[in-house]
Design a protein around this motif. Structure first.
Motif, PDB file in Angstrom:
ATOM      1  N   MET A 151       6.370 -10.951  -8.359  1.00 61.14           N
ATOM      2  CA  MET A 151       7.146 -10.149  -8.135  1.00 61.14           C
ATOM      3  C   MET A 151       6.741  -8.730  -9.228  1.00 61.14           C
ATOM      4  N   GLU A 152       6.408  -9.467 -10.134  1.00 62.48           N
ATOM      5  CA  GLU A 152       6.392  -8.697 -11.397  1.00 62.48           C
ATOM      6  C   GLU A 152       4.909  -8.461 -11.345  1.00 62.48           C
ATOM      7  N   GLU A 153       3.935  -9.301 -11.507  1.00 58.47           N
ATOM      8  CA  GLU A 153       2.735  -8.730 -11.611  1.00 58.47           C
ATOM      9  C   GLU A 153       1.968  -7.666 -10.299  1.00 58.47           C
ATOM     10  N   ASN A 154       2.748  -8.020  -9.535  1.00 57.67           N
ATOM     11  CA  ASN A 154       2.735  -6.669  -8.604  1.00 57.67           C
ATOM     12  C   ASN A 154       3.475  -4.887  -8.946  1.00 57.67           C
ATOM     13  N   ILE A 155       4.400  -5.353  -9.760  1.00 58.93           N
ATOM     14  CA  ILE A 155       4.637  -4.044 -10.279  1.00 58.93           C
ATOM     15  C   ILE A 155       3.787  -3.433 -11.388  1.00 58.93           C
ATOM     16  N   ARG A 156       3.353  -4.459 -12.543  1.00 62.56           N
ATOM     17  CA  ARG A 156       2.712  -4.208 -13.354  1.00 62.56           C
ATOM     18  C   ARG A 156       1.516  -4.202 -13.065  1.00 62.56           C
ATOM     19  N   GLY A 157       0.765  -3.906 -11.541  1.00 56.71           N
ATOM     20  CA  GLY A 157       0.191  -3.404 -10.909  1.00 56.71           C
ATOM     21  C   GLY A 157       0.401  -1.283 -10.492  1.00 56.71           C
ATOM     22  N   TYR A 158       1.502  -1.490 -10.091  1.00 60.21           N
ATOM     23  CA  TYR A 158       2.426  -0.239  -9.577  1.00 60.21           C
ATOM     24  C   TYR A 158       2.345   1.021 -11.076  1.00 60.21           C
ATOM     25  N   LEU A 159       2.720  -0.354 -12.186  1.00 57.01           N
ATOM     26  CA  LEU A 159       2.055   0.733 -13.656  1.00 57.01           C
ATOM     27  C   LEU A 159       1.497   1.149 -14.343  1.00 57.01           C
ATOM     28  N   THR A 160       0.678   0.300 -13.422  1.00 57.43           N
ATOM     29  CA  THR A 160      -0.720   0.686 -14.280  1.00 57.43           C
ATOM     30  C   THR A 160      -1.315   2.193 -13.536  1.00 57.43           C
ATOM     31  N   LYS A 161      -0.079   2.821 -12.575  1.00 62.01           N
ATOM     32  CA  LYS A 161      -0.561   4.046 -12.160  1.00 62.01           C
ATOM     33  C   LYS A 161      -0.240   5.733 -12.539  1.00 62.01           C
ATOM     34  N   LEU A 162       1.002   4.809 -13.588  1.00 59.64           N
ATOM     35  CA  LEU A 162       1.221   5.694 -13.585  1.00 59.64           C
ATOM     36  C   LEU A 162       1.671   5.755 -15.250  1.00 59.64           C
ATOM     37  N   PRO A 163       0.922   7.215 -15.847  1.00 58.48           N
ATOM     38  CA  PRO A 163       1.335   7.613 -17.070  1.00 58.48           C
ATOM     39  C   PRO A 163       2.600   6.473 -18.630  1.00 58.48           C
ATOM     40  N   GLN A 164       3.764   7.320 -17.915  1.00 55.56           N
ATOM     41  CA  GLN A 164       4.941   6.853 -18.136  1.00 55.56           C
ATOM     42  C   GLN A 164       5.403   5.820 -17.784  1.00 55.56           C
ATOM     43  N   LYS A 165       5.487   4.420 -18.562  1.00 55.97           N
ATOM     44  CA  LYS A 165       5.640   2.978 -18.423  1.00 55.97           C
ATOM     45  C   LYS A 165       7.230   3.320 -18.414  1.00 55.97           C
ATOM     46  N   ASN A 166       7.862   4.062 -17.853  1.00 56.31           N
ATOM     47  CA  ASN A 166       9.348   3.444 -18.064  1.00 56.31           C
ATOM     48  C   ASN A 166       9.619   2.727 -16.563  1.00 56.31           C
ATOM     49  N   GLY A 167       9.235   1.944 -16.025  1.00 52.08           N
ATOM     50  CA  GLY A 167       9.750   1.123 -15.085  1.00 52.08           C
ATOM     51  C   GLY A 167      10.548  -0.448 -15.296  1.00 52.08           C
ATOM     52  N   MET A 168      11.292  -0.811 -14.155  1.00 54.22           N
ATOM     53  CA  MET A 168      12.690  -1.332 -14.476  1.00 54.22           C
ATOM     54  C   MET A 168      12.912  -2.099 -12.711  1.00 54.22           C
ATOM     55  N   ASP A 171       1.131  -1.375  -0.177  1.00 53.09           N
ATOM     56  CA  ASP A 171      -0.015  -0.333   0.075  1.00 53.09           C
ATOM     57  C   ASP A 171       1.140   1.507   0.083  1.00 53.09           C
ATOM     58  N   VAL A 172       2.336   1.033   0.495  1.00 48.90           N
ATOM     59  CA  VAL A 172       2.721   2.474   0.715  1.00 48.90           C
ATOM     60  C   VAL A 172       4.136   2.965  -0.486  1.00 48.90           C
ATOM     61  N   ILE A 173       4.265   1.591  -1.519  1.00 43.62           N
ATOM     62  CA  ILE A 173       4.290   1.528  -3.059  1.00 43.62           C
ATOM     63  C   ILE A 173       3.171   2.564  -3.745  1.00 43.62           C
ATOM     64  N   ALA A 174       2.207   2.085  -3.564  1.00 42.25           N
ATOM     65  CA  ALA A 174       1.123   2.197  -4.115  1.00 42.25           C
ATOM     66  C   ALA A 174       0.511   3.826  -4.132  1.00 42.25           C
ATOM     67  N   GLU A 175       0.577   3.973  -3.151  1.00 40.48           N
ATOM     68  CA  GLU A 175       0.664   5.291  -2.834  1.00 40.48           C
ATOM     69  C   GLU A 175       1.342   6.681  -3.456  1.00 40.48           C
ATOM     70  N   SER A 176       2.736   6.035  -2.827  1.00 34.91           N
ATOM     71  CA  SER A 176       3.667   6.539  -3.950  1.00 34.91           C
ATOM     72  C   SER A 176       3.431   6.716  -5.397  1.00 34.91           C
ATOM     73  N   CYS A 177       3.070   5.656  -5.832  1.00 38.85           N
ATOM     74  CA  CYS A 177       2.789   5.312  -6.757  1.00 38.85           C
ATOM     75  C   CYS A 177       1.842   6.112  -8.581  1.00 38.85           C
ATOM     76  N   ASP A 178       1.035   6.890  -7.084  1.00 39.82           N
ATOM     77  CA  ASP A 178      -0.340   8.148  -6.878  1.00 39.82           C
ATOM     78  C   ASP A 178       0.376   9.827  -6.655  1.00 39.82           C
ATOM     79  N   ALA A 179       1.799   9.913  -6.002  1.00 40.54           N
ATOM     80  CA  ALA A 179       2.163  10.903  -5.768  1.00 40.54           C
ATOM     81  C   ALA A 179       3.138  11.099  -7.414  1.00 40.54           C
ATOM     82  N   ILE A 180       3.454  10.020  -7.797  1.00 35.34           N
ATOM     83  CA  ILE A 180       4.072  10.184  -8.925  1.00 35.34           C
ATOM     84  C   ILE A 180       4.026  10.583 -10.212  1.00 35.34           C
ATOM     85  N   ALA A 181       2.588  10.169 -10.222  1.00 40.40           N
ATOM     86  CA  ALA A 181       1.480  10.090 -11.295  1.00 40.40           C
ATOM     87  C   ALA A 181       1.315  11.977 -11.315  1.00 40.40           C
TER      88      ALA A 181
END
Length: 722
Positions: free
Chosen positions: A401-418, A337-347
């Motif tokens: 792990m990658e499934e979780n990361i894909r979930g985080y990246l859906t929150k970001l308009p730029q999909k520059n994730g690694m 939830d902390v990572i997800a909240e951070s991704c919302d802030a990034i977006a």
């Protein structure tokens, strides 16, 4: 292909030219691996001297640092440094003293004698090392006399004790005034203490401020002693990691500057360190272009929190550095939830990054630890974790792990994730690498430095490519007359559009809705903490909003205000170009170099046709080749600025410089802030000073110069001087 041999540069030359290198700002919450990133990029001869500020400890150096990497620096052990100095941050220390002294005075029943007797080493330690770690003076305790401090404040405390109306009476009045807010009595006493302190005569305060300034003088002297007589502050100097070399030994200097508990953050604005990067990343880079890039750590190697406000704040700071790209590190060990909240802030902040044409690349780190935990929690025959357990569950753990990361990246308009691991073990003792190799997966590279180097190399290439005009894939090599000066300079002739500048000045000084937005209009006293916070944010291009219950409030963002007005009055580059106020100056290039530049910019002669359209042929026939080529280059650059998103990047940089970054403006504002006056008076005078600056004729010239300089910086990032 064999790597091209490039002409070598002395470290100081590389540092001087680093302004034209692609700049990547790196940010990341505590334990995200930001320090480790620096560790794997700085070459092995130098990194050992700066590891004092790298690691898992909660406190690291709070000096912003630029790492300028250039493979043309021939030797790993050679490096250059520039230490930019600022005025001693006396008010940062003073606010701590004021608050701690107010508590002590109240706890000693308003007695000067008892208060002075209570000032001991333990109490004074809270002044030298404040809890928020805003600065560090602990290492200077032998140079900062407690007795001198007590003598410097004795008369001041007497004045507070004997003030009329009395301290107690003022507390009663203030308590009655604030009855509705339910303010703690300790807070009211502190307010009264600060109010009386602010009313004390300059003569009584002079000894205290002399004592305070003496701390700044000592820090400056310590830094001068560290650097040596030959190395003046603010200059660029070559050093060596070897004690017997052509350059001065710099190991001790690096160790001291990166020591997290040294006091230099109070006088150092930032450090730039130029060195050769590690060989591993050089070999991965384009063999036809020298590897050169600047990694900026906005807060030195300090930490931000893993929460939405801290992430937004860090991104804001990063964007205000006028970067070419941003690298954000996120720790996968944090709660989902902390990572997800951070991704919302990034977006939320990415819209601004997109407008500025600045990509944000996200690297999820600590993958090794997360996967180790997932493997450990899987069904195992015994409680002992074996290699067979890794072999059997590694691919599933990575998929999870990658499934979780894909979930985080859906929150970001730029999909520059690694995702990567930033802790590297030898394959023989790393069960993750062995398991992935046993399973035939190429993802084992994510757990080796190769994965990081590959990713960083891609970011550097993409960053450089985004700067270049369409059709140009790599930077252009040019030999300049003066290698330390820009190859191409853009100049804005302000007098030719004085009507625009006059309109900007009129809005800033006559429009009450604007003036009242940046000057202080409240009749209530401002909090000292709020003033310090505002000033520190001003230096980073940020605004500050207060929500005090008992103090006056303000919400001021000088940079954002100036940016809005600039964009309203100068809506695009076309406005300037059509007014014929932007000039392209190529005095630093000989004819053949200019011709080479034009050929690269105009391979299909499109700009040549535009350059001479509707110009009298009789005039053109009298022009020299250099004049013709200058006109073609001018047209190419005009098209670049008119058709790209660089307008917002330029105006953003100009707005920051007009609010603080410009040397003339900064000197004036710093001068006001450093005055030995109350925080409330400081803030009011500082903001009134902005209005006075905006009203001067010199301000128009500053606007014109800053626009030209920002355009110059961008154009020269397309060019590599050889």
């Amino acid at each position: 292909m064999k790597r091209k041999k490039f002409a070598s540069l002395m470290p100081r030359e590389a540092l001087k030219r680093s302004k034209s290198a692609p700049t990547i700002v790196v940010i990341g919450p505590s334990t995200s691996g930001k320090s480790t990133l620096v560790y794997v990029l700085v070459n092995h001869r130098i990194i050992g001297f700066i590891t004092v500020g790298i690691g898992d400890k909660s406190q690291t150096t709070i000096i912003p640092c630029n790492f300028a990497f250039d493979e043309r620096i021939e030797k790993d052990e050679h490096f250059a440094m520039r230490i930019r100095i600022k005025d001693f941050s006396a008010k940062d220390v003073h606010i701590e003293i004021l608050e701690q002294l107010a508590k002590l005075f109240a706890s000693n029943e308003l007695s000067t004698e008892d208060t002075l007797d209570s000032i001991d080493v333990e109490w004074f330690q809270n002044i030298l090392e404040p809890k928020d770690a805003a600065y560090h003076l602990g290492k200077m305790e032998k140079q900062i006399s407690i007795e001198d401090f007590k003598e410097s404040i004795a008369d001041v405390l007497c004045a507070i004790e004997n003030a009329e109306p009395s301290f107690s009476e003022r507390v009663k009045v203030k308590k009655k005034e604030l009855a509705q807010q339910k303010v703690k009595i300790s807070e009211i006493r502190r307010m009264v203490f600060e109010d009386i302190w602010g009313s004390i005569s300059d003569d009584l305060l002079a000894r205290y401020f002399k004592w305070l300034d003496y701390i700044g003088e000592n820090i400056t002297n310590n830094l001068n002693l560290l650097l040596g007589e030959d190395n003046s502050l603010g200059g660029i100097h070559d050093y060596s990691a070897n004690e017997d070399d052509i350059f001065m030994y710099g190991g001790t200097i690096l160790q001291t500057l990166f020591d997290p508990f040294e006091p230099f953050s109070l006088i150092v604005e930032d450090i730039t360190l130029a060195c050769r990067p590690r060989t591993e990343i050089i070999t991965r880079s384009d063999e036809n272009i020298p590897l050169r890039f600047c990694l900026r750590d906005t807060m030195g190697l300090t930490q931000i929190g893993m929460d939405s406000n801290s992430i937004k704040d860090a991104l804001d700071i990063a964007l205000n550095c006028s970067p070419d790209s941003i690298l954000l590190l996120m720790n996968l060990e944090e709660r989902d939830d902390v990572i997800a909240e951070s991704c919302d802030a990034i977006a939320e902040k990415l819209s601004k990054a997109t407008k500025l044409d600045v990509p944000v690349n996200v690297i999820f780190t600590k993958a090794d630890r997360l996967i180790g935990n997932l493997v450990n929690k899987s069904n195992k025959e015994t409680v002992v974790l074996k290699q067979d357990d890794y072999d059997a569950t590694i691919l599933g753990a990575i998929d999870n792990m990658e499934e979780n990361i894909r979930g985080y990246l859906t929150k970001l308009p730029q999909k520059n994730g690694m995702w990567l691991s930033l802790r590297y073990l030898d394959e023989g003792i790393d069960p993750i690498q062995r398991a992935l190799k046993n399973q035939g997966s190429d993802k084992f590279e994510r757990f080796t430095p190769t994965g990081l180097y590959q990713n960083i190399d891609e970011i550097i290439r993409e960053t450089q490519k985004r700067i270049l005009p369409e059709g140009i894939e790599t930077p252009l090599f040019v030999t300049a007359i003066d290698a330390d000066a820009p190859a191409v300079e853009m100049k804005v002739e302000g007098k030719m559009i004085s009507n625009i500048f006059n309109s900007i000045q009129n809005v800033l000084t006559e429009d009450n809705s604007v003036v009242n937005g940046y000057t202080i209009t409240t009749k209530y006293t401002l909090s000292g903490r709020s003033v310090v916070a505002y000033y520190n944010k001003l230096q980073r291009g940020q605004g500050h909003t207060t929500r005090a219950n008992v103090y006056g409030n303000f919400s001021i963002n000088m940079k954002a205000m100036l940016n809005k007005i600039l964009c309203n009055e100068i809506p695009d580059f076309l406005t300037l170009y059509e007014s014929q106020v932007i000039g392209t100056v190529v005095d630093n290039l000989i004819d053949i170099e200019l011709e080479h530049l034009v050929q690269e910019f105009d391979k299909n002669q499109h700009y040549k046709d535009l350059a001479f359209c509707d110009i009298n042929p009789a005039l053109i026939s009298k022009w020299s080749d250099k004049q013709r080529n200058t006109q073609i280059l001018h047209q190419a650059i005009r098209q670049y600025f008119s058709s790209s998103e660089k307008y917002y990047m330029v105006m953003d940089k100009v707005a920051f410089n007009l609010s603080y970054g410009n040397e003339q403006i900064r000197k004036i504002i710093d001068g006001v802030y450093q005055k030995p006056i109350s925080y409330d008076q400081t803030m009011r005078e500082m903001q009134d000073t902005f209005k006075k600056i905006f009203a001067t004729q010199a301000f128009s010239a500053i606007i014109a110069k800053e626009i030209g300089d920002a355009m110059t910086d961008l154009i020269n990032k397309m060019i590599i001087l050889v």
